[in-house]
Design a protein around this motif. Structure first.
Motif, PDB file in Angstrom:
ATOM      1  N   UNK A 111       0.821  -1.214   0.000  1.00 48.81           N
ATOM      2  CA  UNK A 111       0.000   0.000   0.000  1.00 48.81           C
ATOM      3  C   UNK A 111       0.852   1.261   0.000  1.00 48.81           C
ATOM      4  N   UNK A 112       1.924   1.281   0.772  1.00 51.88           N
ATOM      5  CA  UNK A 112       2.674   2.509   1.018  1.00 51.88           C
ATOM      6  C   UNK A 112       3.483   2.971  -0.189  1.00 51.88           C
ATOM      7  N   UNK A 113       4.061   2.036  -0.919  1.00 52.25           N
ATOM      8  CA  UNK A 113       4.958   2.413  -2.012  1.00 52.25           C
ATOM      9  C   UNK A 113       4.248   2.285  -3.356  1.00 52.25           C
ATOM     10  N   UNK A 114       4.532   3.172  -4.292  1.00 53.01           N
ATOM     11  CA  UNK A 114       3.881   3.119  -5.616  1.00 53.01           C
ATOM     12  C   UNK A 114       4.132   1.783  -6.305  1.00 53.01           C
ATOM     13  N   UNK A 115       3.128   1.327  -7.007  1.00 52.36           N
ATOM     14  CA  UNK A 115       3.251   0.040  -7.694  1.00 52.36           C
ATOM     15  C   UNK A 115       4.330   0.103  -8.768  1.00 52.36           C
ATOM     16  N   UNK A 116       4.594   1.304  -9.275  1.00 52.46           N
ATOM     17  CA  UNK A 116       5.663   1.473 -10.265  1.00 52.46           C
ATOM     18  C   UNK A 116       7.036   1.205  -9.654  1.00 52.46           C
ATOM     19  N   UNK A 117       7.108   1.240  -8.322  1.00 53.72           N
ATOM     20  CA  UNK A 117       8.370   0.929  -7.636  1.00 53.72           C
ATOM     21  C   UNK A 117       8.485  -0.560  -7.332  1.00 53.72           C
ATOM     22  N   UNK A 118       7.422  -1.119  -6.713  1.00 55.39           N
ATOM     23  CA  UNK A 118       7.552  -2.507  -6.249  1.00 55.39           C
ATOM     24  C   UNK A 118       6.966  -3.548  -7.207  1.00 55.39           C
ATOM     25  N   UNK A 119       6.323  -3.091  -8.301  1.00 56.83           N
ATOM     26  CA  UNK A 119       5.823  -4.002  -9.335  1.00 56.83           C
ATOM     27  C   UNK A 119       4.977  -5.123  -8.746  1.00 56.83           C
ATOM     28  N   UNK A 120       4.081  -4.746  -7.846  1.00 57.48           N
ATOM     29  CA  UNK A 120       3.181  -5.689  -7.187  1.00 57.48           C
ATOM     30  C   UNK A 120       3.952  -6.791  -6.463  1.00 57.48           C
ATOM     31  N   UNK A 121       5.100  -6.397  -5.876  1.00 54.19           N
ATOM     32  CA  UNK A 121       5.925  -7.272  -5.027  1.00 54.19           C
ATOM     33  C   UNK A 121       6.572  -8.415  -5.810  1.00 54.19           C
ATOM     34  N   UNK A 122       6.785  -8.230  -7.099  1.00 49.57           N
ATOM     35  CA  UNK A 122       7.434  -9.272  -7.900  1.00 49.57           C
ATOM     36  C   UNK A 122       8.943  -9.257  -7.678  1.00 49.57           C
ATOM     37  N   UNK A 123       9.556 -10.414  -7.867  1.00 48.36           N
ATOM     38  CA  UNK A 123      11.016 -10.525  -7.793  1.00 48.36           C
ATOM     39  C   UNK A 123      11.495 -11.332  -8.996  1.00 48.36           C
ATOM     40  N   UNK A 124      12.816 -11.312  -9.227  1.00 47.54           N
ATOM     41  CA  UNK A 124      13.362 -12.080 -10.325  1.00 47.54           C
ATOM     42  C   UNK A 124      12.845 -11.617 -11.668  1.00 47.54           C
ATOM     43  N   UNK A 125      12.712 -12.534 -12.643  1.00 48.81           N
ATOM     44  CA  UNK A 125      12.212 -12.159 -13.970  1.00 48.81           C
ATOM     45  C   UNK A 125      10.807 -11.556 -13.916  1.00 48.81           C
ATOM     46  N   UNK A 126      10.019 -11.953 -12.910  1.00 49.24           N
ATOM     47  CA  UNK A 126       8.676 -11.406 -12.779  1.00 49.24           C
ATOM     48  C   UNK A 126       8.657  -9.911 -12.574  1.00 49.24           C
ATOM     49  N   UNK A 127       9.709  -9.384 -11.970  1.00 51.33           N
ATOM     50  CA  UNK A 127       9.799  -7.932 -11.778  1.00 51.33           C
ATOM     51  C   UNK A 127       9.876  -7.228 -13.120  1.00 51.33           C
ATOM     52  N   UNK A 128      10.661  -7.792 -14.041  1.00 53.94           N
ATOM     53  CA  UNK A 128      10.822  -7.172 -15.353  1.00 53.94           C
ATOM     54  C   UNK A 128       9.581  -7.360 -16.221  1.00 53.94           C
ATOM     55  N   UNK A 129       8.954  -8.529 -16.164  1.00 57.07           N
ATOM     56  CA  UNK A 129       7.751  -8.759 -16.958  1.00 57.07           C
ATOM     57  C   UNK A 129       6.613  -7.865 -16.503  1.00 57.07           C
ATOM     58  N   UNK A 130       6.544  -7.598 -15.190  1.00 61.38           N
ATOM     59  CA  UNK A 130       5.507  -6.687 -14.703  1.00 61.38           C
ATOM     60  C   UNK A 130       5.781  -5.270 -15.190  1.00 61.38           C
ATOM     61  N   UNK A 131       7.035  -4.913 -15.348  1.00 65.68           N
ATOM     62  CA  UNK A 131       7.377  -3.586 -15.864  1.00 65.68           C
ATOM     63  C   UNK A 131       6.828  -3.398 -17.273  1.00 65.68           C
ATOM     64  N   UNK A 132       6.859  -4.472 -18.068  1.00 61.65           N
ATOM     65  CA  UNK A 132       6.306  -4.393 -19.417  1.00 61.65           C
ATOM     66  C   UNK A 132       4.796  -4.180 -19.374  1.00 61.65           C
ATOM     67  N   UNK A 133       4.138  -4.779 -18.390  1.00 61.87           N
ATOM     68  CA  UNK A 133       2.702  -4.580 -18.238  1.00 61.87           C
ATOM     69  C   UNK A 133       2.402  -3.140 -17.859  1.00 61.87           C
ATOM     70  N   UNK A 134       3.254  -2.552 -17.018  1.00 59.73           N
ATOM     71  CA  UNK A 134       3.045  -1.159 -16.631  1.00 59.73           C
ATOM     72  C   UNK A 134       3.119  -0.223 -17.826  1.00 59.73           C
ATOM     73  N   UNK A 135       3.995  -0.537 -18.766  1.00 61.85           N
ATOM     74  CA  UNK A 135       4.161   0.308 -19.941  1.00 61.85           C
ATOM     75  C   UNK A 135       2.913   0.263 -20.810  1.00 61.85           C
ATOM     76  N   UNK A 136       2.244  -0.898 -20.872  1.00 54.22           N
ATOM     77  CA  UNK A 136       1.069  -1.038 -21.749  1.00 54.22           C
ATOM     78  C   UNK A 136      -0.204  -0.536 -21.105  1.00 54.22           C
ATOM     79  N   UNK A 137      -0.199  -0.262 -19.767  1.00 59.09           N
ATOM     80  CA  UNK A 137      -1.401   0.222 -19.103  1.00 59.09           C
ATOM     81  C   UNK A 137      -1.700   1.649 -19.540  1.00 59.09           C
TER      82      UNK A 137
END
Length: 239
Positions: free
Chosen positions: A213-239
């Protein structure tokens, strides 16, 4: 024989951490069924080291002492995350992982698995490697900085190692790395003093929900780690 056994236990703990990292970065996508290696490894290790529910922290007899000792630390952590949230403008969004029971229970179960890996397994093995195998018993409260020539070193050493490994496994998330390092260190210290993972799991679940809740989702990428962090970044770009 004591030193070789300690050394092998230390190597075992490091190898398990490497296997977890390999699963996160390589096997999870290419060979998803390899997750079964982790519970098999943990179970075999618990049996080999003759662990019990008390040494693993799977117990209720010390529930209140374990809860009571963590109130101040978790209070400080909670206040710090809330202040960060207010400073970052989090009031416009809801702490969904805390207010929706299904999400909270799911995240609680995930935190329980993490506590089994980090404290019941990793912290236990590092305590043994540092010479605490016959000095920390269920219900005994070791000093954070024990003294005396017979003691192998302070509890902070295995706690720092455990939390550093825990944080490294959250790479490359810029929010979760420092949070798990600081939070993990405190929880490892608490575990060494009172072996019970139940209050630690609850505290981690609450703190994790607040971090989301506290940190922007653009920072923590919905708490993803590893490759999932980068794949979530691609989703953020398309939103």
């Amino acid at each position: 024989m004591e030193f070789p056994v300690r050394a092998l236990t230390f190597v075992e703990a490091l190898l398990f951490s490497v296997v977890v990292a390999l699963f996160i970065w390589r096997w999870q996508a290419a060979h998803p069924l390899t997750w079964i290696i982790l519970p098999i490894w943990l179970t075999a290790s618990f049996l080999l080291h003759h662990d019990t529910p008390k040494t693993l922290g799977w117990r209720a007899d010390n529930l209140w002492p374990a809860t009571h000792q963590g109130l101040l630390l978790f209070g400080i952590y909670t206040a710090a995350v809330c202040v960060a949230g207010l400073a970052l403008g989090a009031l416009h969004r809801l702490p969904e992982h805390l207010i929706y029971p299904r999400r909270f229970l799911g995240y609680f179960a995930f935190c329980l698995l993490q506590q089994v890996a980090v404290n019941s397994y990793l912290m236990n093995r590092l305590l043994f490697a540092w010479g605490y195998s016959d000095r920390i018993h269920p219900g005994q409260k070791p000093s954070v900085f024990p003294e005396g020539p017979s003691l192998a070193g302070p509890v902070v050493v295995p706690a720092l190692l455990s939390s550093t490994i825990f944080a490294a496994l959250h790479w490359p998330n810029p929010v979760l790395i420092p949070v798990t390092l600081i939070g993990g260190f405190g929880m490892c210290i608490l575990f060494a003093r009172q072996r019970n993972i139940l209050p630690l799991t609850l505290g981690q679940a609450i703190l994790g929900g607040l971090v989301w809740w506290a940190f922007p989702i653009a920072w923590h990428h919905s708490m993803r780690v590893g490759p999932g962090y980068y794949s979530f970044a691609q989703r953020l770009v398309t939103w």
